[in-house]
Scaffold this motif. Structure first.
Motif, PDB file in Angstrom:
ATOM      1  N   VAL A  84       0.867  -1.178   0.000  1.00  0.00           N
ATOM      2  CA  VAL A  84       0.000   0.000   0.000  1.00  0.00           C
ATOM      3  C   VAL A  84       0.902   1.226   0.000  1.00  0.00           C
ATOM      4  N   THR A  85       0.657   2.132  -0.932  1.00  0.00           N
ATOM      5  CA  THR A  85       1.372   3.402  -0.965  1.00  0.00           C
ATOM      6  C   THR A  85       0.457   4.453  -0.353  1.00  0.00           C
ATOM      7  N   VAL A  86       0.965   5.120   0.684  1.00  0.00           N
ATOM      8  CA  VAL A  86       0.206   6.163   1.373  1.00  0.00           C
ATOM      9  C   VAL A  86       0.900   7.497   1.106  1.00  0.00           C
ATOM     10  N   SER A  87       0.132   8.475   0.662  1.00  0.00           N
ATOM     11  CA  SER A  87       0.662   9.815   0.389  1.00  0.00           C
ATOM     12  C   SER A  87      -0.155  10.834   1.167  1.00  0.00           C
ATOM     13  N   TRP A  88       0.540  11.598   2.005  1.00  0.00           N
ATOM     14  CA  TRP A  88      -0.112  12.655   2.786  1.00  0.00           C
ATOM     15  C   TRP A  88       0.356  14.014   2.300  1.00  0.00           C
ATOM     16  N   TRP A  89      -0.577  14.914   2.074  1.00  0.00           N
ATOM     17  CA  TRP A  89      -0.311  16.324   1.816  1.00  0.00           C
ATOM     18  C   TRP A  89      -1.619  17.063   2.024  1.00  0.00           C
ATOM     19  N   THR A  90      -1.534  18.357   2.132  1.00  0.00           N
ATOM     20  CA  THR A  90      -2.731  19.156   2.364  1.00  0.00           C
ATOM     21  C   THR A  90      -3.121  19.838   1.063  1.00  0.00           C
ATOM     22  N   HIS A  91      -4.223  19.388   0.515  1.00  0.00           N
ATOM     23  CA  HIS A  91      -4.684  19.882  -0.782  1.00  0.00           C
ATOM     24  C   HIS A  91      -4.878  21.399  -0.779  1.00  0.00           C
ATOM     25  N   ALA A  92      -5.441  21.927   0.313  1.00  0.00           N
ATOM     26  CA  ALA A  92      -5.786  23.351   0.375  1.00  0.00           C
ATOM     27  C   ALA A  92      -4.573  24.264   0.237  1.00  0.00           C
ATOM     28  N   ILE A  93      -3.398  23.774   0.636  1.00  0.00           N
ATOM     29  CA  ILE A  93      -2.197  24.618   0.552  1.00  0.00           C
ATOM     30  C   ILE A  93      -1.198  24.093  -0.470  1.00  0.00           C
ATOM     31  N   GLY A  94      -1.513  22.965  -1.077  1.00  0.00           N
ATOM     32  CA  GLY A  94      -0.626  22.408  -2.097  1.00  0.00           C
ATOM     33  C   GLY A  94       0.732  22.015  -1.563  1.00  0.00           C
ATOM     34  N   GLY A  95       0.755  21.506  -0.342  1.00  0.00           N
ATOM     35  CA  GLY A  95       2.022  21.104   0.264  1.00  0.00           C
ATOM     36  C   GLY A  95       1.795  20.413   1.591  1.00  0.00           C
ATOM     37  N   ILE A  96       2.833  20.392   2.400  1.00  0.00           N
ATOM     38  CA  ILE A  96       2.788  19.658   3.660  1.00  0.00           C
ATOM     39  C   ILE A  96       2.541  20.606   4.825  1.00  0.00           C
ATOM     40  N   HIS A  97       1.594  20.219   5.643  1.00  0.00           N
ATOM     41  CA  HIS A  97       1.202  20.943   6.856  1.00  0.00           C
ATOM     42  C   HIS A  97       1.508  20.016   8.030  1.00  0.00           C
ATOM     43  N   LEU A  98       1.517  20.548   9.228  1.00  0.00           N
ATOM     44  CA  LEU A  98       1.721  19.709  10.409  1.00  0.00           C
ATOM     45  C   LEU A  98       0.712  18.566  10.448  1.00  0.00           C
ATOM     46  N   ASN A  99      -0.503  18.788   9.954  1.00  0.00           N
ATOM     47  CA  ASN A  99      -1.507  17.715   9.911  1.00  0.00           C
ATOM     48  C   ASN A  99      -0.975  16.476   9.193  1.00  0.00           C
ATOM     49  N   ASP A 100      -0.209  16.678   8.140  1.00  0.00           N
ATOM     50  CA  ASP A 100       0.307  15.551   7.358  1.00  0.00           C
ATOM     51  C   ASP A 100       1.344  14.760   8.145  1.00  0.00           C
ATOM     52  N   VAL A 101       2.155  15.463   8.906  1.00  0.00           N
ATOM     53  CA  VAL A 101       3.152  14.792   9.745  1.00  0.00           C
ATOM     54  C   VAL A 101       2.444  14.031  10.868  1.00  0.00           C
ATOM     55  N   ILE A 102       1.422  14.636  11.441  1.00  0.00           N
ATOM     56  CA  ILE A 102       0.622  13.955  12.466  1.00  0.00           C
ATOM     57  C   ILE A 102       0.036  12.669  11.891  1.00  0.00           C
ATOM     58  N   MET A 103      -0.534  12.761  10.707  1.00  0.00           N
ATOM     59  CA  MET A 103      -1.175  11.588  10.106  1.00  0.00           C
ATOM     60  C   MET A 103      -0.162  10.517   9.697  1.00  0.00           C
ATOM     61  N   ALA A 104       1.002  10.919   9.221  1.00  0.00           N
ATOM     62  CA  ALA A 104       2.042   9.934   8.905  1.00  0.00           C
ATOM     63  C   ALA A 104       2.462   9.209  10.180  1.00  0.00           C
ATOM     64  N   THR A 105       2.588   9.958  11.266  1.00  0.00           N
ATOM     65  CA  THR A 105       2.953   9.358  12.556  1.00  0.00           C
ATOM     66  C   THR A 105       1.891   8.368  13.008  1.00  0.00           C
ATOM     67  N   LYS A 106       0.635   8.748  12.883  1.00  0.00           N
ATOM     68  CA  LYS A 106      -0.458   7.856  13.282  1.00  0.00           C
ATOM     69  C   LYS A 106      -0.557   6.648  12.353  1.00  0.00           C
ATOM     70  N   THR A 107      -0.261   6.849  11.081  1.00  0.00           N
ATOM     71  CA  THR A 107      -0.298   5.740  10.123  1.00  0.00           C
ATOM     72  C   THR A 107       0.718   4.669  10.511  1.00  0.00           C
ATOM     73  N   GLU A 108       1.875   5.093  10.994  1.00  0.00           N
ATOM     74  CA  GLU A 108       2.907   4.144  11.431  1.00  0.00           C
ATOM     75  C   GLU A 108       2.377   3.177  12.481  1.00  0.00           C
ATOM     76  N   LYS A 109       1.486   3.641  13.322  1.00  0.00           N
ATOM     77  CA  LYS A 109       0.959   2.824  14.422  1.00  0.00           C
ATOM     78  C   LYS A 109      -0.073   1.806  13.959  1.00  0.00           C
ATOM     79  N   LEU A 110      -0.506   1.890  12.712  1.00  0.00           N
ATOM     80  CA  LEU A 110      -1.549   0.997  12.205  1.00  0.00           C
ATOM     81  C   LEU A 110      -1.013  -0.309  11.636  1.00  0.00           C
ATOM     82  N   VAL A 111       0.287  -0.409  11.477  1.00  0.00           N
ATOM     83  CA  VAL A 111       0.882  -1.610  10.869  1.00  0.00           C
ATOM     84  C   VAL A 111       0.815  -2.769  11.847  1.00  0.00           C
TER      85      VAL A 111
END
Length: 111
Positions: A84-111
């Motif tokens: 599974v390829t997971v890609s996080w970014w914030t569409h509204a700003i066209g880049g990476i926001h702290l939300n994306d880092v939070i979600m990547a961190t939380k995604t790690e815990k789902l494995v």
């Protein structure tokens, strides 16, 4: 990483700035398997997760989907046999926001 996994996404307006490069690099140090990808000028956090079969990959995809719904922030997901390829970014700003880092961190815990 523990601090971020306890945070929640906040609404992000299109006027917010993408995360500064230095801060992003600092945050990525706690996410070594994630890569910063430039996709036609849009920065994204991307990781490929591997699994033993399609069903395991699909189950993981569904867990990521449940997390995304709970947080109100949604990734691009590509589910294939054994990965599974997971890609996080914030569409509204066209880049990476702290939300994306939070979600990547939380995604790690789902494995």
């Amino acid at each position: 990483m523990t601090q971020l996994e306890n945070k929640h996404c906040v609404p992000c307006e299109g006027t917010a700035a993408p995360m500064a490069s230095e801060e992003l690099q600092r945050q990525l140090s706690s996410l070594p398997e994630w890569t910063l990808v430039d996709d036609s000028g849009t920065s994204k956090l991307v990781r490929v997760f591997t699994f033993k079969d399609f069903q395991s990959a699909l189950d993981f995809t569904n867990r990521v989907g449940q997390l995304a719904e709970a947080e109100g922030h949604h990734p691009a997901l590509l589910t294939e046999w054994g990965k599974v390829t997971v890609s996080w970014w914030t569409h509204a700003i066209g880049g990476i926001h702290l939300n994306d880092v939070i979600m990547a961190t939380k995604t790690e815990k789902l494995v």
